[in-house]
Scaffold this active site. Structure first.
Site, PDB file in Angstrom:
ATOM      1  N   GLU A   1       0.834  -1.197   0.000  1.00  0.00           N
ATOM      2  CA  GLU A   1       0.000   0.000   0.000  1.00  0.00           C
ATOM      3  C   GLU A   1       0.875   1.256   0.000  1.00  0.00           C
ATOM      4  OE1 GLU A   1      -2.505  -0.221   3.419  1.00  0.00           O
ATOM      5  OE2 GLU A   1      -3.454  -2.101   2.815  1.00  0.00           O
ATOM      6  N   CYS A   2       0.629   2.142  -0.934  1.00  0.00           N
ATOM      7  CA  CYS A   2       1.262   3.453  -0.997  1.00  0.00           C
ATOM      8  C   CYS A   2       2.784   3.351  -0.915  1.00  0.00           C
ATOM      9  CB  CYS A   2       0.684   4.364   0.073  1.00  0.00           C
ATOM     10  SG  CYS A   2       0.907   6.130  -0.294  1.00  0.00           S
TER      11      CYS A   2
END
Length: 473
Positions: A328-329
């Site tokens: 994520e990210c």
């Protein structure tokens, strides 16, 4: 649980340091917990790291009212402080309370203390408080604290405010905080700087606790906490046999530190063990059946991450070997070919190699990208083909017909964000394609809230179990 929510008229009003100071006081009186409204990772770190209390997130976009009450009710602490986000009524879309900290106070029936930054205000302070109270239709605001004012200012404002507050049920003025230049929480583009980056933070919190004790009516604050009604809090469902014997490696260090406790608990409730490791310092992945690379600041530690070649090779080899993985990210940025960094004046661009699992280059856009809550849904095979992707016959982690809630908050971007999902903003105002996914991986910029799609968790655990079986064959 005795509890209170600290709200304000807007960001930058001092909610975090006031919350930390109050938590510090309450911890001396009994078991204490904290919660943060909205999709925030950094403020709960202050609560956990500096104060040493358990901290979680309350978000009415991600969670149902029953789940919110369950998160609070699941704590065994005697006291709890909920830190608000932005302004008290700021929610999803202009003019709506949905998603605001006021909505969370309403759902959880938690009394509110309004912290008002009154520095530079005169009579306008009265109008500001009148306006905020006028929209408090549930009479949840029980106390007001003036921040960054002198004792003389407070003395002048007190009788006028007392008259206004008495017209608002049992709301009362409970004190003030003087302007103190020795207290400073610096920020960067994703919020406050990390607790470890702020010198003498513990001393600042202790000093702020003393200010609360000397300038506020602590007994009145305790009365407000005690006025919270009992919650009927459903317990989260557990299935410890689902992931029994499985281990999930979770990256945790200065570069990767953005995790919702509820997300990690969602796997632990299914029997999955968590093994933390550092992509900066450890030489290779720990023995595991699944991998989570969360968000954080990989761009600040790009050199250290890149120099740890053995870890990069370990992760790339594991992923190519079929290890189920979520990124994520910041974790997604780490999986790309490179992160491009540059000087503050835009010069001295450097291309720093990363893991290379995703054929993409990561760069700083200089502005906030695709900010806000989103609903992610998988793109159907025919749409994938239209976008130039290669449809797979195997079941993806997020199959067509399902969605999962998430949010995005980043200044960096890549030239290949994926096209396996469609992200639609909560307001419906815009949408975009994103995410690389398959039967054993889900990588992209969105930060996921697993509880919004229990099937997603179940399918990932099943992918971990299949991987374990394949290694034993």
């Amino acid at each position: 649980m005795k509890r209170v929510l600290i709200a304000a008229a807007g960001s930058g009003s001092g909610k975090t340091i006031f919350t930390c100071g109050l938590l510090n006081l309450l911890k001396k009186r009994g078991a204490t917990a904290s919660f943060k409204c909205g999709p925030d990772y950094i403020d709960p770190m202050f609560h956990r790291t500096v104060i040493g209390v358990d901290s979680g997130n309350l978000d009415s976009f991600f969670s149902t009212p029953e789940e919110l009450r369950g998160i609070i009710g699941g704590s065994t602490a005697e006291y709890a402080v909920v830190e608000g986000v932005m302004g008290i009524y700021d929610g999803i879309g202009f003019g709506a309370k949905a998603g605001s900290c006021y909505e969370i106070a309403r759902i959880t029936d938690t009394p509110v203390i309004l912290l008002v930054d009154a520095k530079g205000m005169g009579s306008t302070l009265l109008s500001l408080i009148k306006g905020i109270l006028a929209d408090d239709d549930r009479r949840l605001i029980k106390g007001v604290v003036l921040n960054r004012v002198s004792a003389g200012y407070y003395g002048q404002a007190r009788p006028l405010l007392a008259e206004i507050l008495t017209q608002h049920g049992d709301c009362r003025l409970v004190g003030y905080i003087p302007n103190d230049k020795g207290i400073s929480l610096e920020s960067r583009h994703l919020g406050l700087r990390m607790p470890s980056e702020i010198g003498d933070l513990r001393a600042q919190v202790e000093h702020f606790s003393e200010l609360i004790e000397s300038c506020c009516d602590v007994e009145a604050i305790l009365d407000i906490l005690a006025s919270a009604t009992d919650l009927e809090a459903p317990r989260a469902s557990e299935n410890p046999s689902a992931g029994s014997g499985l281990t999930r490696a979770v990256a945790r260090d200065e570069a990767f530190c953005f995790y919702y406790p509820e997300n990690l608990k969602a796997f632990e409730r299914r029997g999955v063990k968590i093994a933390e490791f550092s992509p900066i310092r450890d030489s290779e992945l720990p023995p595991c059946d699944g991998l989570l690379l969360g968000g954080g600041y990989p761009e600040l530690y790009a050199e250290e991450l890149s120099c740890n070649l053995s870890m990069r090779e370990s992760i790339l080899s594991a992923i190519r070997g079929g290890l189920p993985s979520l990124a994520e990210c910041g974790g997604f940025m780490y999986l790309t070919d490179e992160i491009m960094t540059m000087g503050s004046d835009g010069s001295d661009a450097r291309h720093i190699p990363m893991v290379g699992a995703v054929g993409a280059k990561t760069f700083n856009t200089g502005k906030l990208c695709r900010f806000g809550y989103v609903r992610l849904s998988a793109v159907a095979d025919e749409a994938e083909a239209h976008l130039g992707a290669n449809p797979s016959s195997a079941k993806d982690l997020l199959p067509p017909g399902q969605e999962i809630k998430a949010h995005e908050f980043h200044y960096y971007d890549t030239d290949n964000n994926g096209s396996d999902c469609l992200a639609v903003k909560a307001s419906g105002s815009s949408s975009w394609y994103c995410v690389h996914q398959g039967p054993e991986h889900f990588w992209g910029f969105p930060h996921l809230w697993y509880g919004s799609n229990p099937s997603f968790i179940a399918d990932f655990v099943e992918a971990m179990r299949n991987f374990r079986a394949s290694q034993n064959d």
